[in-house]
Design an enzyme around this catalytic site. Structure first.
Site, PDB file in Angstrom:
ATOM      1  N   CYS A 124       0.956  -1.155  -0.092  1.00 11.28           N
ATOM      2  CA  CYS A 124       0.515   0.058   0.263  1.00 11.28           C
ATOM      3  C   CYS A 124       0.532   1.648   0.133  1.00 11.28           C
ATOM      4  O   CYS A 124       0.619   2.474  -0.375  1.00 11.28           O
ATOM      5  CB  CYS A 124      -1.081  -0.175   1.536  1.00 11.28           C
ATOM      6  SG  CYS A 124      -2.524  -1.490   1.071  1.00 11.28           S
TER       7      CYS A 124
ATOM      8  N   HIS B  37      -4.312   7.703   0.541  1.00  6.98           N
ATOM      9  CA  HIS B  37      -4.364   5.790   0.117  1.00  6.98           C
ATOM     10  C   HIS B  37      -5.421   5.208   0.263  1.00  6.98           C
ATOM     11  O   HIS B  37      -5.953   5.395   2.057  1.00  6.98           O
ATOM     12  CB  HIS B  37      -3.213   4.480   0.880  1.00  6.98           C
ATOM     13  CG  HIS B  37      -3.410   3.467   0.825  1.00  6.98           C
ATOM     14  ND1 HIS B  37      -3.786   2.801  -0.359  1.00  6.98           N
ATOM     15  CD2 HIS B  37      -3.934   2.384   1.254  1.00  6.98           C
ATOM     16  CE1 HIS B  37      -3.716   1.388  -0.034  1.00  6.98           C
ATOM     17  NE2 HIS B  37      -3.539   1.416   1.024  1.00  6.98           N
TER      18      HIS B  37
ATOM     19  N   ASN C  95      -9.984  -0.684  -2.836  1.00  6.53           N
ATOM     20  CA  ASN C  95      -8.076  -0.134  -2.674  1.00  6.53           C
ATOM     21  C   ASN C  95      -7.566  -1.254  -3.571  1.00  6.53           C
ATOM     22  O   ASN C  95      -7.205  -2.258  -3.392  1.00  6.53           O
ATOM     23  CB  ASN C  95      -8.399  -1.080  -1.003  1.00  6.53           C
ATOM     24  CG  ASN C  95      -6.746  -1.153  -0.621  1.00  6.53           C
ATOM     25  OD1 ASN C  95      -6.182  -0.742  -1.109  1.00  6.53           O
ATOM     26  ND2 ASN C  95      -6.278  -1.335   0.972  1.00  6.53           N
TER      27      ASN C  95
END
Length: 332
Positions: A114, A259, A289
């Site tokens: 991530c 993020h 995501n």
């Protein structure tokens, strides 16, 4: 010393849209449960035989190059962030280089999940500042839907993750022009197993076996409570670190692009920082995501929507597997 500046942004997501109602047909869940916990209403999943990490990143890169007014032949280096490459080896950077016809330029792969895109951006920034390269293609791309446990047991993570690619063209400019001000990178490996996928790992007598397949260790494992608990702390810390390093107050931020891990995390950070809605960009509601791809996809969408203007102060921040976390502060 030169400074690096984002010259162009681009993104690509697969055509296949998977809604929460679609997921409810695969596992014991529903739209209300998913929206309440994640904020996600739909996401994009790849179509086998159509989408690859390479093809998605090529599409995103071509968009970024066009918007930057830069030819593929003018790129000096590639930094590619992904944890889901098309091949176990080699990395995806060389595959993208081949697809774009970039000759023999170097390609570096980053596996920081991530936080991968900001890590990649930081590395590219250093290359440009030292004068080694003038134009670098920085990419984040993932196909994660093929590695999700879509049973009732795996629903807490399988409703979150998605597929897509984002890219930027980073170029050298004079030090008095807008550009990247600073980047900040951190890791805490003691929490590695709170969000991880253990196989196929090399430290096995046999890398792939029926026993390993049956164990389910090829699927992502996530301790959601631990991730949330650490994320909200580290996000705040690394954003403040970037602001303090540049002697700026949070009020100077024109747009925070976090993020896209979970809308609830982003909303918590926004509330703690006292930022109005127009100063925070979220697209997880329709993108899910996409791990290393979330920030470049979000940047591309924000730019398309007129949410980013020349000279704006943009803060990027990420937290994820590793645990790793990072931030970048830049003038557009």
């Amino acid at each position: 010393m030169k400074k690096s500046r984002i010259l162009g942004v681009g993104h690509y997501v697969p055509e296949r849209v998977v809604t929460n109602d679609d997921l409810a047909k695969m596992m014991d869940t529903n739209n209300e449960w998913i929206v309440e916990r994640t904020g996600i209403r739909e996401r994009h999943w790849f179509t086998p035989g159509v989408d690859t990490v390479t093809s998605m990143s090529k599409n995103a890169s071509e968009m970024a190059l066009k918007r930057a007014g830069v030819l593929a032949s003018e790129i000096d280096f590639i930094v590619f962030a992904t944890i889901t490459p098309d091949y176990f080896i080699p990395g995806n950077g060389v595959l993208l280089q081949r697809e774009l016809g970039m000759g023999t330029i170097g390609a570096l792969d980053i596996r920081n999940a991530c936080s991968g895109f900001i890590y990649a951006l930081s590395i590219a920034d250093q290359f440009i500042k030292t004068g080694m390269y003038k134009r670098i293609l920085v990419v984040g791309a993932e196909i994660q839907s093929s590695a999700l446990d879509k049973s009732d047991e795996g629903r807490s993570s399988s409703v979150i993750f998605a597929d897509g690619a984002g890219a930027i063209v980073l170029g050298a400019v004079e030090s008095d022009q807008p550009g990247i001000l600073s980047t900040h990178l951190h890791a805490q490996g003691e929490y590695a197993e709170e969000l991880y996928c253990s196989d196929p790992g090399s430290s096995r007598e046999v890398r792939i076996s029926q026993e390993l397949i049956d164990s389910g260790n090829f699927n992502l494992k996530m301790n959601g409570n631990a991730v949330f608990k650490h994320a909200v702390v580290r996000f705040m810390e690394v954003i403040k670190e970037a602001l303090n390093a540049n002697h700026l107050d949070k009020s100077a931020i024109d747009l925070l692009v976090p993020h896209q891990a979970n809308l609830r995390i982003s909303q918590y950070i926004q509330q703690k920082m006292g930022l109005p809605d127009e100063k925070v960009f979220n697209n997880i509601m329709h993108m899910g995501n996409t791990t290393a791809a979330t920030i470049p996809i979000a940047l591309s969408e924000a730019w398309e929507q007129g949410r980013i203007k020349e000279g704006d102060l943009i803060c990027l921040a990420a937290f994820g597997s590793g645990f790793t976390w990072a931030s970048a502060l830049l003038n557009w």
